[in-house]
Design a protein around this motif. Structure first.
Motif, PDB file in Angstrom:
ATOM      1  N   VAL A  75       2.934   5.553  -7.639  1.00 53.04           N
ATOM      2  CA  VAL A  75       2.138   6.399  -8.304  1.00 53.04           C
ATOM      3  C   VAL A  75       2.105   7.775  -8.199  1.00 53.04           C
ATOM      4  O   VAL A  75       2.256   8.463  -9.310  1.00 53.04           O
ATOM      5  N   ILE A  76       2.682   8.204  -7.097  1.00 56.12           N
ATOM      6  CA  ILE A  76       2.920   9.671  -6.999  1.00 56.12           C
ATOM      7  C   ILE A  76       4.009  10.015  -7.831  1.00 56.12           C
ATOM      8  O   ILE A  76       4.183  10.900  -8.366  1.00 56.12           O
ATOM      9  N   LYS A  77       5.295   9.260  -7.907  1.00 53.76           N
ATOM     10  CA  LYS A  77       6.251   9.536  -8.319  1.00 53.76           C
ATOM     11  C   LYS A  77       5.967   9.413 -10.011  1.00 53.76           C
ATOM     12  O   LYS A  77       6.660  10.220 -10.858  1.00 53.76           O
ATOM     13  N   ALA A  78       5.075   8.548 -10.413  1.00 59.05           N
ATOM     14  CA  ALA A  78       4.910   8.445 -11.850  1.00 59.05           C
ATOM     15  C   ALA A  78       4.151   9.519 -12.325  1.00 59.05           C
ATOM     16  O   ALA A  78       3.901   9.721 -13.670  1.00 59.05           O
TER      17      ALA A  78
ATOM     18  N   ARG B 156       0.746  -1.369  -0.124  1.00 62.03           N
ATOM     19  CA  ARG B 156      -0.133  -0.007   0.137  1.00 62.03           C
ATOM     20  C   ARG B 156       0.937   0.994  -0.007  1.00 62.03           C
ATOM     21  O   ARG B 156       0.676   2.065  -0.743  1.00 62.03           O
ATOM     22  N   ILE B 157       1.748   1.362   0.870  1.00 55.99           N
ATOM     23  CA  ILE B 157       2.657   2.351   0.949  1.00 55.99           C
ATOM     24  C   ILE B 157       3.710   2.460  -0.306  1.00 55.99           C
ATOM     25  O   ILE B 157       3.708   3.785  -0.860  1.00 55.99           O
TER      26      ILE B 157
ATOM     27  N   ALA C   6      -1.825  16.047   3.091  1.00 50.95           N
ATOM     28  CA  ALA C   6      -0.388  16.868   2.765  1.00 50.95           C
ATOM     29  C   ALA C   6      -0.431  17.405   1.163  1.00 50.95           C
ATOM     30  O   ALA C   6      -0.084  18.673   1.275  1.00 50.95           O
ATOM     31  N   SER C   7      -1.145  16.711   0.268  1.00 51.32           N
ATOM     32  CA  SER C   7      -1.101  17.244  -0.900  1.00 51.32           C
ATOM     33  C   SER C   7      -1.933  18.667  -1.224  1.00 51.32           C
ATOM     34  O   SER C   7      -1.763  19.418  -1.908  1.00 51.32           O
ATOM     35  N   GLY C   8      -3.024  18.630  -0.289  1.00 47.40           N
ATOM     36  CA  GLY C   8      -4.048  19.660  -0.381  1.00 47.40           C
ATOM     37  C   GLY C   8      -4.837  20.101  -1.646  1.00 47.40           C
ATOM     38  O   GLY C   8      -5.094  21.040  -1.901  1.00 47.40           O
ATOM     39  N   GLY C   9      -4.805  18.875  -2.223  1.00 46.43           N
ATOM     40  CA  GLY C   9      -5.349  19.031  -3.497  1.00 46.43           C
ATOM     41  C   GLY C   9      -4.688  19.447  -4.690  1.00 46.43           C
ATOM     42  O   GLY C   9      -5.091  19.888  -5.782  1.00 46.43           O
ATOM     43  N   ARG C  10      -3.271  19.729  -4.140  1.00 43.95           N
ATOM     44  CA  ARG C  10      -2.490  20.286  -5.404  1.00 43.95           C
ATOM     45  C   ARG C  10      -1.402  19.130  -6.036  1.00 43.95           C
ATOM     46  O   ARG C  10      -1.664  17.994  -5.364  1.00 43.95           O
ATOM     47  N   SER C  11      -0.824  19.508  -6.860  1.00 47.93           N
ATOM     48  CA  SER C  11      -0.038  18.334  -7.690  1.00 47.93           C
ATOM     49  C   SER C  11       1.096  17.880  -6.330  1.00 47.93           C
ATOM     50  O   SER C  11       1.567  18.724  -5.652  1.00 47.93           O
ATOM     51  N   VAL C  12       1.340  16.624  -6.216  1.00 51.48           N
ATOM     52  CA  VAL C  12       2.289  16.083  -5.541  1.00 51.48           C
ATOM     53  C   VAL C  12       3.682  15.717  -5.992  1.00 51.48           C
ATOM     54  O   VAL C  12       3.613  15.215  -7.166  1.00 51.48           O
TER      55      VAL C  12
END
Length: 70
Positions: A21-24, A14-15, A64-70
Motif C-alpha cells: 500500500v505504501i509503495k502504491a 500484514r507487513i 515513522a511517517s509522522g503524518g507526512r507522505s511515506v
C-alpha cells in the motif's frame, strides 16, 4: 499454540500488505493512508504473538511517517 508457519503467514500478509500500500501510494498528494492496528500490539494476548507483532509493525510505520507522505 502458534506454529512458525502460522506466524510467518500472518506477517507476510500484514507487513507485506502494508508495504504494498505504501509503495502504491508513494508520490500521490491526493491520497490519505489510514492503517488500522490494534491495542494488542501493546497489551498482547495469549496465542496472538503474530498478530501483536504485525500491529506493532504497522504502528511503527505510522509513527515513522509522522503524518507526512511515506
Amino acid at each position: 499454540k502458534c506454529e512458525w508457519a502460522d506466524f510467518r503467514h500472518l506477517l507476510r500478509l500484514r507487513i507485506g500488505g502494508t508495504g504494498n500500500v505504501i509503495k502504491a501510494s508513494r508520490g500521490r498528494k491526493d491520497l490519505s493512508l489510514v492503517l488500522f492496528s490494534s491495542l494488542s500490539g501493546i497489551v498482547g494476548t495469549a496465542g496472538q504473538a503474530n498478530y501483536a507483532y504485525s500491529c506493532t509493525f504497522m504502528d511503527s510505520v505510522a509513527l515513522a511517517s509522522g503524518g507526512r507522505s511515506v
